[in-house]
Design a protein around this motif. Structure first.
Motif, PDB file in Angstrom:
ATOM      1  N   ASP A   1      15.287 -13.910 -92.932  1.00 19.87           N
ATOM      2  CA  ASP A   1      16.262 -14.057 -91.857  1.00 19.87           C
ATOM      3  C   ASP A   1      17.637 -14.457 -92.385  1.00 19.87           C
ATOM      4  O   ASP A   1      18.663 -13.935 -91.938  1.00 19.87           O
ATOM      5  CB  ASP A   1      15.782 -15.084 -90.830  1.00 19.87           C
TER       6      ASP A   1
ATOM      7  N   TYR B   1      13.240  -4.470 -88.413  1.00 18.83           N
ATOM      8  CA  TYR B   1      13.993  -5.725 -88.422  1.00 18.83           C
ATOM      9  C   TYR B   1      15.035  -5.731 -87.305  1.00 18.83           C
ATOM     10  O   TYR B   1      15.172  -6.716 -86.575  1.00 18.83           O
ATOM     11  CB  TYR B   1      14.653  -5.925 -89.790  1.00 18.83           C
TER      12      TYR B   1
ATOM     13  N   ASN C   1      13.381  -6.161 -83.912  1.00 19.08           N
ATOM     14  CA  ASN C   1      12.986  -7.547 -83.681  1.00 19.08           C
ATOM     15  C   ASN C   1      14.195  -8.393 -83.301  1.00 19.08           C
ATOM     16  O   ASN C   1      14.106  -9.250 -82.414  1.00 19.08           O
ATOM     17  CB  ASN C   1      12.303  -8.133 -84.916  1.00 19.08           C
ATOM     18  N   LEU C   2      15.328  -8.169 -83.958  1.00 18.24           N
ATOM     19  CA  LEU C   2      16.534  -8.910 -83.623  1.00 18.24           C
ATOM     20  C   LEU C   2      17.030  -8.559 -82.226  1.00 18.24           C
ATOM     21  O   LEU C   2      17.572  -9.415 -81.523  1.00 18.24           O
ATOM     22  CB  LEU C   2      17.637  -8.644 -84.655  1.00 18.24           C
ATOM     23  N   GLU C   3      16.836  -7.307 -81.822  1.00 16.92           N
ATOM     24  CA  GLU C   3      17.236  -6.904 -80.480  1.00 16.92           C
ATOM     25  C   GLU C   3      16.365  -7.588 -79.423  1.00 16.92           C
ATOM     26  O   GLU C   3      16.862  -8.012 -78.382  1.00 16.92           O
ATOM     27  CB  GLU C   3      17.148  -5.381 -80.338  1.00 16.92           C
ATOM     28  N   ASN C   4      15.090  -7.734 -79.708  1.00 17.22           N
ATOM     29  CA  ASN C   4      14.195  -8.434 -78.779  1.00 17.22           C
ATOM     30  C   ASN C   4      14.537  -9.918 -78.674  1.00 17.22           C
ATOM     31  O   ASN C   4      14.335 -10.529 -77.627  1.00 17.22           O
ATOM     32  CB  ASN C   4      12.739  -8.267 -79.204  1.00 17.22           C
ATOM     33  N   LYS C   5      15.064 -10.496 -79.753  1.00 14.31           N
ATOM     34  CA  LYS C   5      15.458 -11.911 -79.765  1.00 14.31           C
ATOM     35  C   LYS C   5      16.880 -12.116 -79.247  1.00 14.31           C
ATOM     36  O   LYS C   5      17.386 -13.225 -79.270  1.00 14.31           O
ATOM     37  CB  LYS C   5      15.359 -12.466 -81.184  1.00 14.31           C
ATOM     38  N   ASN C   6      17.545 -11.047 -78.813  1.00 19.82           N
ATOM     39  CA  ASN C   6      18.923 -11.072 -78.311  1.00 19.82           C
ATOM     40  C   ASN C   6      19.924 -11.576 -79.352  1.00 19.82           C
ATOM     41  O   ASN C   6      20.863 -12.291 -79.024  1.00 19.82           O
ATOM     42  CB  ASN C   6      19.025 -11.896 -77.026  1.00 19.82           C
ATOM     43  N   ILE C   7      19.726 -11.184 -80.597  1.00 14.55           N
ATOM     44  CA  ILE C   7      20.684 -11.498 -81.653  1.00 14.55           C
ATOM     45  C   ILE C   7      21.655 -10.333 -81.834  1.00 14.55           C
ATOM     46  O   ILE C   7      22.835 -10.531 -82.087  1.00 14.55           O
ATOM     47  CB  ILE C   7      19.953 -11.831 -82.968  1.00 14.55           C
TER      48      ILE C   7
END
Length: 103
Positions: A45, A77, A80-86
């Motif tokens: 990360d 990757y 996953n960041l899109e799902n975490k709203n990053i």
């Protein structure tokens, strides 16, 4: 346009059969117990987010190139960041998505 094709003579046919026999012997030497290794590559990360900070438009291809990983790893990757709203998707089409980091 084309003429008749030359038919192989008897001597050429016997040579091709001999070569086929040699190829079978070579393939038998390889053991069948070889298995493909499953390599799992993960993006840390800290390293991934540091790389994303330096990019204006984030694409899967540019992220994979800068981190030195396969495109499938970079794609997972980013998802996953899109799902975490990053990051959020701001454009693109047909697998060529463009992402932007949310501040």
């Amino acid at each position: 346009m084309g003429g008749n094709k030359k038919k192989p003579s008897q001597s050429n046919a016997s040579k091709s059969q001999e070569n086929k026999g040699n190829k079978k012997e070579e393939t038998k030497k390889i053991p069948k117990t070889q298995q493909k290794q499953r390599l799992s590559v993960l993006i840390e990360d800290a390293q991934g987010l540091k790389t994303l900070d330096s990019m204006k438009a984030i694409t899967v291809q540019s992220l994979a190139r800068s981190l030195g990983v396969k495109i499938s790893v970079a794609n997972n990757y980013l998802r996953n960041l899109e799902n975490k709203n990053i990051v959020k998707m701001v454009g693109g089409y047909s697998g060529h998505r463009i992402y932007q980091k949310i501040k």
